[in-house]
Design a protein around this motif. Structure first.
Motif, PDB file in Angstrom:
ATOM      1  N   ILE A  18       0.904  -1.116  -0.119  1.00 32.82           N
ATOM      2  CA  ILE A  18      -0.290   0.022  -0.068  1.00 32.82           C
ATOM      3  C   ILE A  18       0.889   1.353   0.033  1.00 32.82           C
ATOM      4  CG2 ILE A  18      -1.704   1.475   1.600  1.00 32.82           C
ATOM      5  CD1 ILE A  18      -2.802  -0.935  -0.086  1.00 32.82           C
ATOM      6  N   SER A  19       1.907   1.316   0.450  1.00 30.15           N
ATOM      7  CA  SER A  19       2.997   2.292   0.609  1.00 30.15           C
ATOM      8  C   SER A  19       3.637   2.522  -0.561  1.00 30.15           C
ATOM      9  CB  SER A  19       4.107   2.075   1.946  1.00 30.15           C
ATOM     10  OG  SER A  19       4.802   2.961   1.685  1.00 30.15           O
ATOM     11  N   LEU A  20       3.858   1.280  -1.256  1.00 32.36           N
ATOM     12  CA  LEU A  20       4.477   1.735  -2.743  1.00 32.36           C
ATOM     13  C   LEU A  20       3.352   2.108  -3.557  1.00 32.36           C
ATOM     14  CD1 LEU A  20       6.329  -1.831  -2.850  1.00 32.36           C
ATOM     15  CD2 LEU A  20       7.288   0.350  -2.976  1.00 32.36           C
ATOM     16  N   ILE A  21       1.944   1.710  -3.389  1.00 24.29           N
ATOM     17  CA  ILE A  21       0.793   2.259  -4.361  1.00 24.29           C
ATOM     18  C   ILE A  21       0.787   3.825  -3.758  1.00 24.29           C
ATOM     19  CG2 ILE A  21      -1.492   1.995  -4.850  1.00 24.29           C
ATOM     20  CD1 ILE A  21      -1.577  -0.944  -4.283  1.00 24.29           C
ATOM     21  N   LYS A  22       1.044   4.117  -2.700  1.00 16.44           N
ATOM     22  CA  LYS A  22       0.701   5.758  -2.562  1.00 16.44           C
ATOM     23  C   LYS A  22       1.968   6.302  -3.069  1.00 16.44           C
ATOM     24  CE  LYS A  22      -0.787   5.590   2.214  1.00 16.44           C
ATOM     25  NZ  LYS A  22      -0.593   5.553   3.522  1.00 16.44           N
ATOM     26  N   ASP A  23       3.121   5.936  -3.334  1.00 17.40           N
ATOM     27  CA  ASP A  23       4.198   6.391  -4.119  1.00 17.40           C
ATOM     28  C   ASP A  23       3.872   6.614  -5.589  1.00 17.40           C
ATOM     29  OD1 ASP A  23       5.723   6.389  -1.898  1.00 17.40           O
ATOM     30  OD2 ASP A  23       7.150   4.871  -2.534  1.00 17.40           O
ATOM     31  N   ALA A  24       3.255   5.484  -5.981  1.00 16.56           N
ATOM     32  CA  ALA A  24       2.888   5.341  -7.625  1.00 16.56           C
ATOM     33  C   ALA A  24       1.718   6.623  -7.746  1.00 16.56           C
ATOM     34  CB  ALA A  24       2.183   4.020  -7.842  1.00 16.56           C
ATOM     35  N   LEU A  25       0.801   6.894  -6.848  1.00 17.09           N
ATOM     36  CA  LEU A  25      -0.033   7.960  -7.000  1.00 17.09           C
ATOM     37  C   LEU A  25       0.658   9.089  -7.189  1.00 17.09           C
ATOM     38  CD1 LEU A  25      -2.815   6.668  -4.715  1.00 17.09           C
ATOM     39  CD2 LEU A  25      -3.352   7.268  -6.918  1.00 17.09           C
ATOM     40  N   VAL A  26       1.542   9.273  -6.244  1.00 17.16           N
ATOM     41  CA  VAL A  26       2.366  10.412  -6.396  1.00 17.16           C
ATOM     42  C   VAL A  26       3.140  10.640  -7.762  1.00 17.16           C
ATOM     43  CG1 VAL A  26       4.302  11.933  -5.396  1.00 17.16           C
ATOM     44  CG2 VAL A  26       2.654  10.718  -3.719  1.00 17.16           C
ATOM     45  N   GLN A  27       3.476   9.879  -8.119  1.00 18.23           N
ATOM     46  CA  GLN A  27       4.183   9.873  -9.414  1.00 18.23           C
ATOM     47  C   GLN A  27       3.103  10.119 -10.608  1.00 18.23           C
ATOM     48  OE1 GLN A  27       5.628   6.168 -11.057  1.00 18.23           O
ATOM     49  NE2 GLN A  27       7.211   7.073 -12.336  1.00 18.23           N
ATOM     50  N   ILE A  28       1.999   9.379 -10.554  1.00 22.96           N
ATOM     51  CA  ILE A  28       0.986   9.737 -11.424  1.00 22.96           C
ATOM     52  C   ILE A  28       0.405  11.251 -11.348  1.00 22.96           C
ATOM     53  CG2 ILE A  28      -1.572   9.334 -11.944  1.00 22.96           C
ATOM     54  CD1 ILE A  28      -1.101   6.470 -11.170  1.00 22.96           C
ATOM     55  N   GLU A  29       0.477  11.676 -10.223  1.00 25.33           N
ATOM     56  CA  GLU A  29      -0.019  13.318 -10.144  1.00 25.33           C
ATOM     57  C   GLU A  29       0.974  14.176 -10.801  1.00 25.33           C
ATOM     58  OE1 GLU A  29      -1.226  15.241  -6.171  1.00 25.33           O
ATOM     59  OE2 GLU A  29      -2.342  13.544  -6.460  1.00 25.33           O
ATOM     60  N   THR A  30       2.435  13.664 -10.493  1.00 24.52           N
ATOM     61  CA  THR A  30       3.304  14.804 -10.939  1.00 24.52           C
ATOM     62  C   THR A  30       3.634  14.589 -12.525  1.00 24.52           C
ATOM     63  OG1 THR A  30       5.045  13.304 -10.070  1.00 24.52           O
ATOM     64  CG2 THR A  30       4.580  15.097  -8.671  1.00 24.52           C
ATOM     65  N   THR A  31       3.697  13.268 -12.835  1.00 26.22           N
ATOM     66  CA  THR A  31       3.933  13.155 -14.254  1.00 26.22           C
ATOM     67  C   THR A  31       2.966  12.977 -15.225  1.00 26.22           C
ATOM     68  OG1 THR A  31       4.131  10.624 -14.171  1.00 26.22           O
ATOM     69  CG2 THR A  31       6.186  11.871 -13.349  1.00 26.22           C
ATOM     70  N   HIS A  32       1.603  12.759 -14.841  1.00 23.85           N
ATOM     71  CA  HIS A  32       0.782  12.580 -15.680  1.00 23.85           C
ATOM     72  C   HIS A  32       0.778  11.231 -16.364  1.00 23.85           C
ATOM     73  CE1 HIS A  32      -1.131  16.183 -14.292  1.00 23.85           C
ATOM     74  NE2 HIS A  32       0.206  16.602 -14.619  1.00 23.85           N
ATOM     75  N   LYS A  33       1.551  10.269 -15.903  1.00 24.59           N
ATOM     76  CA  LYS A  33       1.620   9.046 -16.475  1.00 24.59           C
ATOM     77  C   LYS A  33       1.471   7.847 -15.408  1.00 24.59           C
ATOM     78  CE  LYS A  33       4.679  10.239 -20.267  1.00 24.59           C
ATOM     79  NZ  LYS A  33       6.229  10.509 -20.419  1.00 24.59           N
ATOM     80  N   ALA A  34       1.233   6.850 -15.998  1.00 20.01           N
ATOM     81  CA  ALA A  34       0.981   5.535 -15.094  1.00 20.01           C
ATOM     82  C   ALA A  34       2.251   4.464 -15.764  1.00 20.01           C
ATOM     83  CB  ALA A  34      -0.155   4.679 -15.052  1.00 20.01           C
ATOM     84  N   ASP A  35       2.730   3.826 -14.678  1.00 19.44           N
ATOM     85  CA  ASP A  35       3.626   2.696 -15.171  1.00 19.44           C
ATOM     86  C   ASP A  35       2.741   1.433 -14.941  1.00 19.44           C
ATOM     87  OD1 ASP A  35       5.394   0.667 -15.064  1.00 19.44           O
ATOM     88  OD2 ASP A  35       6.615   1.115 -13.434  1.00 19.44           O
TER      89      ASP A  35
END
Ligand SMILES: [Fe+2]
Ligand SMILES: [Fe+2]
Length: 179
Positions: A18-35
């Protein structure tokens, strides 16, 4: 070890995901891309570990045995809620996997769906885990003798032992259908 021990240890690993998913959400917000590879890995973890292996032991062993006991109205209600929450987790994971497929196929609108499903999981799992760790497991433990508790623990190990075989059988079957 009490039977609830392995379940609580599994909760700690789910929290790390869940903590890694939180990081992924921050990444989506800043880059407007998902991995999409990260999302695939998270979906695999949620399906095979959090749902099949972890919720599987809760439902097929602990809840099965508890349902034969004279649970108080409150404990009965909480157990029903926990089962409903497992269904909700399953549905959210499925929707996440579907959004990831759409995103991978070039549908930009799927990004918002991925983010919203990830956000739902981030909010949902810690509450579910807290309810089990702090309320339901301590309360329901009193319905079992030490011997019954140890019998559940032994059944847990057998349940887990089968998982790796089930997982890779499904991997091979999945690849075979694509032949
Ligand atoms: Fe659960
Ligand atoms: Fe759990």
């Amino acid at each position: 070890m009490q039977a609830r021990g392995p379940l609580m240890i599994e909760h700690r690993l789910i929290e790390r995901m869940i903590s890694l998913i939180k990081d992924a959400l921050v990444q989506i917000e800043t880059t407007h891309k998902a991995d999409p590879f990260f999302v695939d890995t998270a979906v695999d973890f949620l399906r095979l570990y959090a749902d099949r292996t972890h919720h599987g032991k809760e439902e097929d062993i602990v809840f099965r045995d508890l349902s034969k006991r004279p649970l108080s109205a409150q404990e009965g209600r909480i157990m029903k809620e926990l089962i409903e929450e497992h269904i909700f987790g399953r549905q959210t994971t499925k929707a996440l996997a579907q959004a990831n497929t759409r995103y991978r196929n070039g549908d930009e609108s799927a990004l918002a769906d991925i983010a919203s499903r990830l956000q739902t999981l981030v909010e949902f799992y810690p509450k579910h885990i807290e309810k089990e760790d702090n309320i339901f497991f301590p309360a329901s433990g009193s319905y079992f003798t030490d011997e019954e508790d140890q019998a559940m623990l032994a059944e847990f190990w057998e349940f887990d032992r089968k998982m790796i075989h089930e997982k890779y059988k499904s991997v091979v079957e999945g690849l075979e259908t694509r032949r």
